[in-house]
Design a protein around this motif. Structure first.
Motif: not given
Lengths: 454, 454
Positions: B403-423
């Motif tokens: 999820l982090y990778d996908e957002l990153n590829a879309r130039k979105i940041t700020g999520l905790f890397p690795g978090a997919s259950r919730g953030f």
């Protein structure tokens, strides 16, 4: 030139803002595209007119950064001998960091488990903290919110209400306030006539407190170099006395850590406190608090309580530090300056030489006296000009301000405006040419007003 | 482009350093003159190649500012939805101030009697402090070293050892640490199942403490918006309960002061604490502590002790504040952002609208849930993706990082890397285009991995 330089840098910040506003799309509307190009053109134009003559600006000077905040050009236009500012001037590396890391929580981009500032690897906070400990030859260290916050942390951890802590009659006021804030009482070790705090007087005072209160003081905190005379006090002897009495000893290195070598183990200090903005080429409010294995669990102890409803605990957070301390730009700037700081302490002997050279020249002006110890062991000095420049001031229409004016005209700043009976100055960081210029300037002024000069 | 922009700004800092080194003579030696011209040429060349395409740099990118410190481009390259960083992004005015006022004691150039930070007129600290008080509708205020330092000052002034202070089960850890640091005990008002702290539960808890300890709690400190859910808690009702019991009430506005309107008198708070780097577009470590006429002499009381040897006193210095607080660049940057901050709180309704719009779009992805209260009353939200994105993560080779990778590829940041259950995420400051892009990006990712989307 400095105004033009600022102008260019500010245009570039405005360009950066256009970029930020349009993230992540890029500059896609005509208005921003046009503004981008305008700003870019203005920057290049400004730079093309940039003269290497410092006093020469294009004429269209901007005076204010924004509403009511004037551009600061003190370090670019003046030889600054302000007593407290010399060691806190930023390195260019630190200034670049401020540009890049200014935003609030910038240092937290890569904060992972265990979620504490001093564990962050990128930027290299963890490495810095460990090198800092080595630099001070202490077992553990934290970056704190100014030297005063370091004093406070120690006072908080060690002192109970009505405990007595000793400082000296020349101690900085923040040491006194830190003790007072904990409901404890500070008493003074007299520096005596020669303004040097000694081991002997420390032992005497400890005995007096013991007699008067039935208990030993709970802390002795001494400035290695005091803020007023810049005199060196016998921290080695005092630390030994403290060890004999088993009283914790705090070494205040606000005027030493970052400009001269400080070896905590050699001093025998239980706590070393330093100031980032005073002596480590760092922005305020920054400082360091180092300690030994004996005391690290006392001052850096981790939280003990847990939630009565949730049962939650806060892991390795340190209550006296309130968890993370200096998040953000000032910390990263401190890290950026550190390689320079580590090197520059090796030049301390030369700094003292320059200080003594200036003073010897200054004393050639008849009536000039030095209130600090001689020869100088530091770059901060208090001089007495009541028999020289103050005599002129008494007859001058600008009174004491004449000296400030004369220095100002020679591009020298940092003296308290109006002070002519005496003042403090700090030559730290000036090169030999600047030192000579400074000495010559005082001589010039003296001669201009008819004071005898050797 | 951002790398080229930084490159140009850094060249200009290097030019500035040449100026500083040669003060007050001007650039008089050939070597520096040459370096000056070289740097100037390089700057102009860099700027001439500056493209308005954000991803387009000249290729010769500098990655490091100095040894080990990477250039930070988060705000120029990414849509940043980090939960704690949104309100602390600097304004361009604040960034310009950092360039100009970075040096340690820069704010002290014009510090005259009575020698206290909040009396300084140039830069306009005094005016700022007075406007800040008005802005919060409180009687008196100080700038402090982060919100946590504000909590600490109140805890220090009000709490004795073993006193009980109430916080909530959703309170930030720094409130707990401040209380613990004074040897006092924090207890929690349960937020209950709906994660809202109420007046009723506060009254109940006060009664419980009274029963258990025979005394009332000495302080109630509640976050208006908590750090975890971004829920709004009933500070108006709680303040009334506190008044009824005559217990001082501290309003923690770390997530409110500077982004939404806060009226201390309307709330009925005895103390308002805010965070500069969290919500006032300021560098860390900065915060504000405001109080009423009733409490100003308690928390901002001036020093009482005097030297037993010298008889010296420290005038109007405030022990709990340790004298001057945030000297230097962070304070002046805070002042520079303040006009923008005062204006932007008026847009709060629109910020909440955008937050709700994003959430409504986000909820169209099947399985997505929101842990925070609905509708949203704040821009900080906790979402639960255990039934949506986490299902993908369990089968993805990058696990939660996908999820982090996908957002990153879309130039979105700020999520905790690795978090997919919730953030947690914070939409504060994003414009409508950015909000829509954010929502579309989550939808895209969902669709890409076969999640149903309404």
């Amino acid at each position: 030139m400095i105004y033009d330089l600022y102008k260019a840098m500010f245009y570039l910040e405005d360009i950066r803002e256009i970029l930020r506003k349009n993230v992540p799309f890029g500059i896609s509307n005509e208005k921003d595209e046009k503004e981008f190009n305008d700003l870019l053109n203005k920057t290049v134009q400004t730079l093309e007119g940039l003269s290497s003559e410092p006093a020469c600006d294009s004429g269209n000077n901007i005076k204010y950064i924004s509403d009511r905040i004037e551009i600061r050009t003190r370090e670019e236009e003046f030889l600054n001998i302000d007593p407290i500012q010399a060691g806190g001037r930023l390195t260019p590396e630190a200034r670049k960091v401020l540009i890049s890391y200014g935003d609030g929580y910038s240092v937290c981009d890569n904060c992972f488990k265990p979620f504490r500032l001093d564990y962050i690897k990128k930027p290299p906070v963890q490495e810095f903290v460990s090198e800092l400990s080595e630099f001070l030859n202490m077992d553990d260290v934290r970056v704190v919110r100014g030297a005063r916050n370091g004093f406070q942390i120690v006072a908080n951890a060690l002192l109970n209400k009505n405990d007595v802590a000793l400082i000296s009659s020349l101690s900085h006021y923040t040491l006194a306030l830190s003790i007072e804030s904990m409901g404890a009482i500070w008493k003074e070790i007299p520096a005596g006539k020669n303004n040097i705090v000694t081991a002997e007087e420390t032992a005497k005072k400890i005995e007096t407190v013991k007699e008067e209160t039935g208990r030993l003081p709970r802390l002795v905190a001494i400035d290695h170099i005091d803020y007023n005379y810049g005199n060196e006090h016998d921290v080695y002897g005092i630390s030994k006395v403290c060890r004999d009495y088993d009283i914790p000893f705090l070494y205040n290195g606000a005027y030493t850590v970052g400009i001269m070598p400080v070896d905590g183990k050699k001093i025998g200090a239980d706590f070393i406190v330093g100031s980032g903005h005073k002596s480590m080429a760092s922005p305020a409010p920054t400082g360091v608090l180092a300690t030994t294995d004996d005391f690290k669990d006392v001052v850096f102890g981790t939280t003990k309580l847990k939630g009565d409803v949730t049962g939650r605990k806060f892991g390795i957070k340190e209550p006296y530090l309130l968890g993370c301390t200096v998040m953000g730009a000032p910390l990263v700037a401190m890290i950026a300056s550190f390689p320079v700081v580590k090197e520059r302490v090796k030049d301390w002997d030369d700094e003292v030489k320059k200080s003594n050279f200036f003073i010897s020249e200054f004393l050639k002006i008849k009536g000039d006296k030095v209130s600090s110890e001689l020869p100088r062991r530091h770059t901060l000095t208090k001089v007495d000009t009541s028999e020289s420049f103050d005599r002129i001031a008494q007859k001058h229409k600008r009174r004491g301000f004449f000296l400030y004016d004369e220095l100002n005209a020679r591009k020298i700043t940092g003296l308290f405006p109006g002070a002519s009976r005496g003042f403090k100055l700090n030559t730290y960081g000036l090169n030999w040419d600047q030192i000579k210029y400074l000495a010559d300037s005082f001589r010039d002024i003296a001669e201009r007003y008819g004071l005898d000069v050797e």
